[in-house]
Design an enzyme around this catalytic site. Structure first.
Site, mmCIF file in Angstrom:
data_model
loop_
_atom_site.group_PDB
_atom_site.id
_atom_site.type_symbol
_atom_site.label_atom_id
_atom_site.label_comp_id
_atom_site.label_asym_id
_atom_site.label_seq_id
_atom_site.Cartn_x
_atom_site.Cartn_y
_atom_site.Cartn_z
ATOM 1 N N LYS A 97 -0.239 -5.941 -12.748
ATOM 2 C CA LYS A 97 -1.304 -6.010 -11.743
ATOM 3 C C LYS A 97 -2.613 -6.502 -12.334
ATOM 4 O O LYS A 97 -3.371 -7.208 -11.682
ATOM 5 C CB LYS A 97 -1.519 -4.634 -11.083
ATOM 6 N N LYS A 179 9.275 -9.424 -6.751
ATOM 7 C CA LYS A 179 9.398 -8.331 -5.788
ATOM 8 C C LYS A 179 8.731 -8.706 -4.464
ATOM 9 O O LYS A 179 7.701 -9.386 -4.477
ATOM 10 C CB LYS A 179 8.648 -7.141 -6.408
ATOM 11 N N LYS A 182 3.118 -6.816 -0.576
ATOM 12 C CA LYS A 182 2.169 -6.970 0.530
ATOM 13 C C LYS A 182 1.023 -7.912 0.174
ATOM 14 O O LYS A 182 0.374 -8.476 1.038
ATOM 15 C CB LYS A 182 1.617 -5.605 0.950
HETATM 16 P P1 AMP Z 1 3.197 -0.062 -2.627
HETATM 17 O O1 AMP Z 1 3.172 -0.787 -1.335
HETATM 18 O O2 AMP Z 1 3.390 -0.969 -3.803
HETATM 19 O O3 AMP Z 1 2.081 0.892 -2.773
HETATM 20 O O4 AMP Z 1 4.525 0.833 -2.594
HETATM 21 C C1 AMP Z 1 4.754 1.854 -1.647
HETATM 22 C C2 AMP Z 1 6.188 2.312 -1.789
HETATM 23 O O5 AMP Z 1 7.090 1.254 -1.426
HETATM 24 C C3 AMP Z 1 6.577 2.702 -3.229
HETATM 25 O O6 AMP Z 1 7.478 3.803 -3.180
HETATM 26 C C4 AMP Z 1 7.277 1.480 -3.761
HETATM 27 O O7 AMP Z 1 8.204 1.793 -4.772
HETATM 28 C C5 AMP Z 1 7.971 0.958 -2.497
HETATM 29 N N1 AMP Z 1 8.111 -0.524 -2.573
HETATM 30 C C6 AMP Z 1 7.111 -1.426 -2.650
HETATM 31 N N2 AMP Z 1 7.593 -2.681 -2.723
HETATM 32 C C7 AMP Z 1 8.957 -2.559 -2.684
HETATM 33 C C8 AMP Z 1 10.034 -3.501 -2.722
HETATM 34 N N3 AMP Z 1 9.804 -4.805 -2.798
HETATM 35 N N4 AMP Z 1 11.300 -3.019 -2.659
HETATM 36 C C9 AMP Z 1 11.541 -1.686 -2.562
HETATM 37 N N5 AMP Z 1 10.566 -0.746 -2.518
HETATM 38 C C10 AMP Z 1 9.289 -1.163 -2.591
#
Ligand code: AMP
Length: 314
Positions: A97, A179, A182
């Protein structure tokens, strides 16, 4: 986006049927990178509405926003003092990041895994539903809990990650080596929970597939492998079964079906979201009732923690 949904949110919803769960909108984590205050404010309500529309139920689970329960920041400070710099230096997500210019990243971004540990340990959580990318941070939470328990006597439960077998790591639709995220600038890389049917079907049609025409689940076909994973996660059938079902069929048949499966499942979420987001009184009520319940639990843990450390809490 679909990655968050399949990696985490789907399990949030299923776990609340049999467990006592707390789910918080992590607004303090959000500010580790700059957020426009007006947008942050509406994003907190939008995320809450997304949780509720996806099936979280405030009668079953405690739903709140992190900054409303000051115990998260308080315990994070204590864990900052338990954590070793070397532990944080090993966190790969910070390296990803912060990128090349890590001197300019906020200190908050660097120590955010300790705040995440506080989110978990404050409630003596035994299981944490997350995507695979959070495994290392969960390991850090376990190390922090163990070190604290060792120094000050048994206080925290040691949390286990709860990562779905299928869907723990959903990849970008256009560049499946990355990955699904968002913060991606190209909206064709992800499916947002609020995308409409036509958009979903178009994005899946355009998703990168690999050379050849056989529908096989293989590391040599990362684009297709990702789509089969999404399909498997939705339909609850194994990749092998999907391979069998599509034997002799074309990529376009598979993509058409997948687009429709996703669109059909997200459509009721979108409708429910529109209702909930327009009812700000309801959203604020959910958050304030959740914060009250969470604060009570957090206080109980914190007073124990303060006492064990030797602090005087008036
Ligand atoms: P974040 O949006 O990165 O804060 O992640 C929020 C939750 O979604 C966390 O538990 C991440 O591990 C899960 N997550 C985020 N991106 C992915 C992805 N591409 N595939 C699976 N889980 C995800």
């Amino acid at each position: 986006h679909l990655g968050n949904y399949l990696g985490a949110l789907k399990n949030f919803v299923s776990l609340q049927k049999s467990k006592n769960c707390l789910y918080c909108v992590v607004d303090l984590h959000a500010i580790t990178t700059f957020q426009n205050p007006k947008d942050l404010n509406s994003n907190i309500l939008e995320t809450t509405a997304g949780f509720l529309a996806s099936g979280l139920d405030s009668d079953k689970s405690i739903i709140f926003n992190q900054s409303s329960v000051s115990g998260h920041a308080e315990l994070a400070w204590i864990l900052n003092c338990v954590c070793r710099v070397g532990w944080l230096n090993r966190m790969t997500q910070f390296k990803d990041k912060a990128g090349k210019d890590k001197e300019k990243a906020s200190v908050g971004l660097y120590i955010y895994p300790n705040l995440m540990a506080a989110d978990i340990l404050l409630y003596k959580a035994t299981h944490v539903p997350v995507g695979a990318d959070q495994k290392q941070h969960l390991e850090l939470s376990r190390n922090l809990a163990e070190r604290f328990n060792h120094r000050y006597s048994d206080t925290f439960s040691i949390p286990e990650p709860f990562i779905p077998k299928s869907g723990g790591r959903i990849m970008s639709l256009q560049s499946p080596e990355n990955k699904m995220s968002k913060s991606d600038e190209n909206a064709n890389n992800f499916i947002a929970l609020l995308d409409d049917e036509d958009t979903i079907i178009r994005k899946i049609k355009r998703a990168v597939t690999d050379s050849g025409s056989d529908i096989v689940f293989s590391d040599n076909k990362p684009g297709l492998k990702n789509l089969i994973t999404i399909y498997s996660s939705y339909a609850g059938i194994s990749p092998e079964e999907i391979e069998r079902n599509y034997e002799g069929k074309m990529y376009s048949d598979f993509k058409e079906d997948l687009g429709q499966i996703i669109a059909d499942s997200l459509s009721p979420i979108r409708t429910k979201y529109e209702q909930i987001i327009s009812d700000k009184d309801y959203l604020n009520k959910v958050l304030s009732e959740g914060a009250e319940k969470a604060s009570y639990l957090a206080r109980r843990t914190l007073s124990k923690v303060y006492r064990k450390i030797g602090l005087i809490k008036k």
